[in-house]
Design a protein around this motif. Structure first.
Motif, PDB file in Angstrom:
ATOM      1  N   ASP A  43       0.849  -1.212   0.000  1.00  0.00           N
ATOM      2  CA  ASP A  43       0.000   0.000   0.000  1.00  0.00           C
ATOM      3  C   ASP A  43       0.876   1.250   0.000  1.00  0.00           C
ATOM      4  N   ARG A  44       1.922   1.229   0.851  1.00  0.00           N
ATOM      5  CA  ARG A  44       2.774   2.430   0.923  1.00  0.00           C
ATOM      6  C   ARG A  44       3.565   2.623  -0.372  1.00  0.00           C
ATOM      7  N   LEU A  45       3.977   1.515  -1.000  1.00  0.00           N
ATOM      8  CA  LEU A  45       4.690   1.636  -2.285  1.00  0.00           C
ATOM      9  C   LEU A  45       3.808   2.356  -3.301  1.00  0.00           C
ATOM     10  N   GLY A  53      14.596 -12.985   5.424  1.00  0.00           N
ATOM     11  CA  GLY A  53      15.386 -12.081   4.594  1.00  0.00           C
ATOM     12  C   GLY A  53      14.743 -10.724   4.480  1.00  0.00           C
ATOM     13  N   TYR A  54      15.391  -9.884   3.700  1.00  0.00           N
ATOM     14  CA  TYR A  54      14.940  -8.518   3.476  1.00  0.00           C
ATOM     15  C   TYR A  54      14.479  -8.433   2.027  1.00  0.00           C
ATOM     16  N   ILE A  55      13.383  -7.757   1.798  1.00  0.00           N
ATOM     17  CA  ILE A  55      12.809  -7.676   0.453  1.00  0.00           C
ATOM     18  C   ILE A  55      12.783  -6.226   0.015  1.00  0.00           C
ATOM     19  N   ALA A  68      19.491 -12.130   2.288  1.00  0.00           N
ATOM     20  CA  ALA A  68      19.630 -12.257   3.742  1.00  0.00           C
ATOM     21  C   ALA A  68      20.258 -10.981   4.288  1.00  0.00           C
ATOM     22  N   TRP A  69      19.648 -10.404   5.312  1.00  0.00           N
ATOM     23  CA  TRP A  69      20.188  -9.173   5.905  1.00  0.00           C
ATOM     24  C   TRP A  69      19.969  -9.247   7.419  1.00  0.00           C
ATOM     25  N   GLY A  70      21.056  -9.303   8.139  1.00  0.00           N
ATOM     26  CA  GLY A  70      20.977  -9.428   9.601  1.00  0.00           C
ATOM     27  C   GLY A  70      20.674  -8.106  10.282  1.00  0.00           C
ATOM     28  N   SER A  96      15.462  10.938  -2.108  1.00  0.00           N
ATOM     29  CA  SER A  96      15.422  11.558  -0.778  1.00  0.00           C
ATOM     30  C   SER A  96      16.504  10.995   0.134  1.00  0.00           C
ATOM     31  N   TYR A  97      16.990   9.815  -0.203  1.00  0.00           N
ATOM     32  CA  TYR A  97      17.943   9.146   0.680  1.00  0.00           C
ATOM     33  C   TYR A  97      19.366   9.700   0.607  1.00  0.00           C
ATOM     34  N   VAL A  98      19.602  10.647  -0.291  1.00  0.00           N
ATOM     35  CA  VAL A  98      20.898  11.347  -0.269  1.00  0.00           C
ATOM     36  C   VAL A  98      21.006  12.065   1.073  1.00  0.00           C
ATOM     37  N   VAL A 102       8.260  13.074   8.877  1.00  0.00           N
ATOM     38  CA  VAL A 102       8.784  11.701   8.944  1.00  0.00           C
ATOM     39  C   VAL A 102       8.041  10.734   8.036  1.00  0.00           C
ATOM     40  N   LEU A 103       8.707   9.637   7.732  1.00  0.00           N
ATOM     41  CA  LEU A 103       8.045   8.568   6.999  1.00  0.00           C
ATOM     42  C   LEU A 103       7.051   7.882   7.934  1.00  0.00           C
ATOM     43  N   LYS A 104       5.907   7.499   7.378  1.00  0.00           N
ATOM     44  CA  LYS A 104       4.892   6.828   8.185  1.00  0.00           C
ATOM     45  C   LYS A 104       5.313   5.372   8.341  1.00  0.00           C
ATOM     46  N   GLY A 105       6.161   5.153   9.322  1.00  0.00           N
ATOM     47  CA  GLY A 105       6.774   3.838   9.491  1.00  0.00           C
ATOM     48  C   GLY A 105       5.773   2.755   9.859  1.00  0.00           C
ATOM     49  N   ILE A 106       5.944   1.604   9.254  1.00  0.00           N
ATOM     50  CA  ILE A 106       5.067   0.472   9.538  1.00  0.00           C
ATOM     51  C   ILE A 106       5.483  -0.162  10.865  1.00  0.00           C
ATOM     52  N   THR A 107       6.776  -0.115  11.174  1.00  0.00           N
ATOM     53  CA  THR A 107       7.227  -0.593  12.489  1.00  0.00           C
ATOM     54  C   THR A 107       6.721   0.361  13.569  1.00  0.00           C
ATOM     55  N   ARG A 108       6.763   1.648  13.281  1.00  0.00           N
ATOM     56  CA  ARG A 108       6.230   2.671  14.203  1.00  0.00           C
ATOM     57  C   ARG A 108       4.782   2.348  14.541  1.00  0.00           C
ATOM     58  N   ASP A 109       3.999   2.048  13.504  1.00  0.00           N
ATOM     59  CA  ASP A 109       2.594   1.716  13.706  1.00  0.00           C
ATOM     60  C   ASP A 109       2.451   0.426  14.527  1.00  0.00           C
ATOM     61  N   THR A 130      12.805   2.661  15.494  1.00  0.00           N
ATOM     62  CA  THR A 130      12.022   1.589  14.883  1.00  0.00           C
ATOM     63  C   THR A 130      12.159   1.646  13.372  1.00  0.00           C
ATOM     64  N   GLY A 131      12.226   0.497  12.744  1.00  0.00           N
ATOM     65  CA  GLY A 131      12.276   0.430  11.281  1.00  0.00           C
ATOM     66  C   GLY A 131      12.305  -1.024  10.864  1.00  0.00           C
ATOM     67  N   THR A 132      11.930  -1.265   9.623  1.00  0.00           N
ATOM     68  CA  THR A 132      11.956  -2.641   9.126  1.00  0.00           C
ATOM     69  C   THR A 132      13.365  -3.210   9.244  1.00  0.00           C
ATOM     70  N   ALA A 133      14.337  -2.441   8.759  1.00  0.00           N
ATOM     71  CA  ALA A 133      15.725  -2.912   8.817  1.00  0.00           C
ATOM     72  C   ALA A 133      16.236  -2.853  10.257  1.00  0.00           C
ATOM     73  N   ALA A 134      16.025  -1.724  10.934  1.00  0.00           N
ATOM     74  CA  ALA A 134      16.560  -1.512  12.289  1.00  0.00           C
ATOM     75  C   ALA A 134      15.789  -2.275  13.367  1.00  0.00           C
ATOM     76  N   GLU A 135      14.594  -2.726  13.021  1.00  0.00           N
ATOM     77  CA  GLU A 135      13.699  -3.414  13.990  1.00  0.00           C
ATOM     78  C   GLU A 135      13.498  -2.495  15.206  1.00  0.00           C
TER      79      GLU A 135
HETATM   80  N1  PPE Z   1      12.122   6.627   8.384  1.00  0.00           N
HETATM   81  C1  PPE Z   1      12.928   6.479   7.312  1.00  0.00           C
HETATM   82  C2  PPE Z   1      13.599   7.674   6.744  1.00  0.00           C
HETATM   83  C3  PPE Z   1      13.122   5.208   6.793  1.00  0.00           C
HETATM   84  O1  PPE Z   1      13.909   5.052   5.740  1.00  0.00           O
HETATM   85  C4  PPE Z   1      12.474   4.097   7.376  1.00  0.00           C
HETATM   86  C5  PPE Z   1      12.685   2.716   6.834  1.00  0.00           C
HETATM   87  C6  PPE Z   1      11.624   4.318   8.487  1.00  0.00           C
HETATM   88  C7  PPE Z   1      11.472   5.611   8.949  1.00  0.00           C
HETATM   89  C8  PPE Z   1      10.857   3.197   9.148  1.00  0.00           C
HETATM   90  O2  PPE Z   1       9.843   2.721   8.322  1.00  0.00           O
HETATM   91  P1  PPE Z   1       9.305   1.211   8.427  1.00  0.00           P
HETATM   92  O3  PPE Z   1      10.370   0.353   7.833  1.00  0.00           O
HETATM   93  O4  PPE Z   1       8.061   1.197   7.637  1.00  0.00           O
HETATM   94  O5  PPE Z   1       9.095   0.916   9.864  1.00  0.00           O
HETATM   95  N2  PPE Z   1      13.941   2.482   6.261  1.00  0.00           N
HETATM   96  C9  PPE Z   1      14.128   1.365   5.367  1.00  0.00           C
HETATM   97  C10 PPE Z   1      15.423   1.487   4.575  1.00  0.00           C
HETATM   98  C11 PPE Z   1      16.689   1.143   5.230  1.00  0.00           C
HETATM   99  C12 PPE Z   1      17.845   1.098   4.241  1.00  0.00           C
HETATM  100  O6  PPE Z   1      18.990   1.309   4.687  1.00  0.00           O
HETATM  101  O7  PPE Z   1      17.658   0.840   3.054  1.00  0.00           O
HETATM  102  C13 PPE Z   1      13.980   0.031   6.102  1.00  0.00           C
HETATM  103  O8  PPE Z   1      14.038  -0.028   7.316  1.00  0.00           O
HETATM  104  O9  PPE Z   1      13.747  -0.959   5.408  1.00  0.00           O
END
Ligand code: PPE
Length: 304
Positions: free
Chosen positions: A58-60, A94-96, A124-126, A162-164, A214-221, A253-258
């Protein structure tokens, strides 16, 4: 990065090394692409489960809508392709990375008929900020780079270009001996990490930045839902960096950072300098949820 076998691209599964783009790909020059980061976890029962697949897709599509990229697949097709990619790589965990971007065609800032290319990779991403960081917490600094203004790039869209901003902040943090950066918004309030949302705890009250820059994080939610379920009040509001300095606990919180505890900000110890009780509780429930061990959150799993 740990290479895997297959990448889904424009409707087909290709060998990893064959999923390439021409140098004149528009997105490579101007950064107009949207992407997601999704994790799949090995469950207790043995199979894998993709965490909150629907919300990520949905977010994509929301990101694509914001920047007017017309993805030539339906959401259902992208969901199926994501599952297919994980399976084709034989990954339980893994990470997608789904990505949609403007391909080769016209150059310049008014792209016309450039095809929209779509790819999905999985590998695979630890632990994103290290196993030790996950367990004992990380040291962060407030960046000299600000998070984008809400009317500069669109902060609700996960746009490649935006990631620059994030890379500048991350490099600066690591170069000065920290693990990660916290960016302030253009008004000086705490915004988020380079790739994470942020939470702080003070006197039992939890706060997370409101959905401004901020990004509307799914982990945040997910974390907000977990906190509600354990009866801990969580407020969405902006806070200042000195409020963070005096917090009892803080975490990213974040998908990658957990759920990564923050033990120090700008040389100030947070709380006791070790992960606090709220952080540890949330972390425990979150990891149980993603691994299918907490049936309250079964609705978040797409088992494969
Ligand atoms: N803020 C930013 C700027 C961000 O990039 C992420 C995810 C979040 C918040 C958390 O969102 P969510 O994953 O839905 O909880 N960052 C992604 C990219 C990391 C990367 O290095 O690439 C991620 O965690 O997948």
């Amino acid at each position: 990065m740990q290479e895997s076998k297959k990448i889904w691209m424009d409707g087909k599964l290709l060998d990893w090394g064959e999923a390439n783009v021409p140098v004149m790909t528009h997105a490579l020059h101007y950064g107009l692409g949207v992407f997601e980061g999704i994790r799949c976890y090995a469950t207790e029962e043995g199979g894998g489960a993709i965490f909150r697949l629907k919300e990520h897709t949905d977010r994509l599509f929301a990101s694509a809508h914001i920047v007017m990229i017309d993805i030539p697949f339906t959401q259902a097709e992208i969901n199926d392709a994501t599952v297919e990619t994980i399976k084709a790589n034989g990954l339980n965990e893994g990470y997608i990375r789904p990505i949609a971007f403007l391909g080769e065609g016209s150059m310049g800032l008014l792209p016309k008929d450039n095809p929209v290319r779509v790819a999905i990779a999985a590998w695979a991403w630890g632990a994103y900020l290290g196993e030790d960081g996950l367990k004992n917490g990380i040291r962060v600094r407030v960046s000299s780079y600000l998070r984008h203004h809400v009317n500069s790039t669109m902060t609700k869209a996960k746009i490649t270009g935006s990631y620059v901003n994030s890379i500048l902040a991350k490099r600066e943090a690591v170069a000065s001996g920290y693990d990660e950066a916290i960016m302030l918004d253009t008004e000086g309030y705490v915004s988020e990490g380079s790739g994470e949302n942020i939470f702080m705890v003070k006197d039992g009250l939890v706060k997370t930045t409101s959905l401004t820059s901020v990004l509307k994080g799914i982990t945040r939610d997910s974390v907000m839902t977990i906190l509600n379920d354990i009866g801990t009040e969580v407020r969405e509001e902006r806070f200042t960096r000195d409020e963070l300095y005096t917090a009892d606990e803080a975490f990213f919180t974040g998908t990658a950072a957990e759920i990564t505890p923050i033990r120090e900000v700008d040389g100030r110890m947070i709380g006791s300098g070790t992960p606090g009780p709220v952080t540890k509780e949330v972390q425990k429930i979150y990891f149980n949820a993603v691994k299918g061990a907490d049936k309250r959150y079964e609705r978040w799993l797409h088992r494969i």
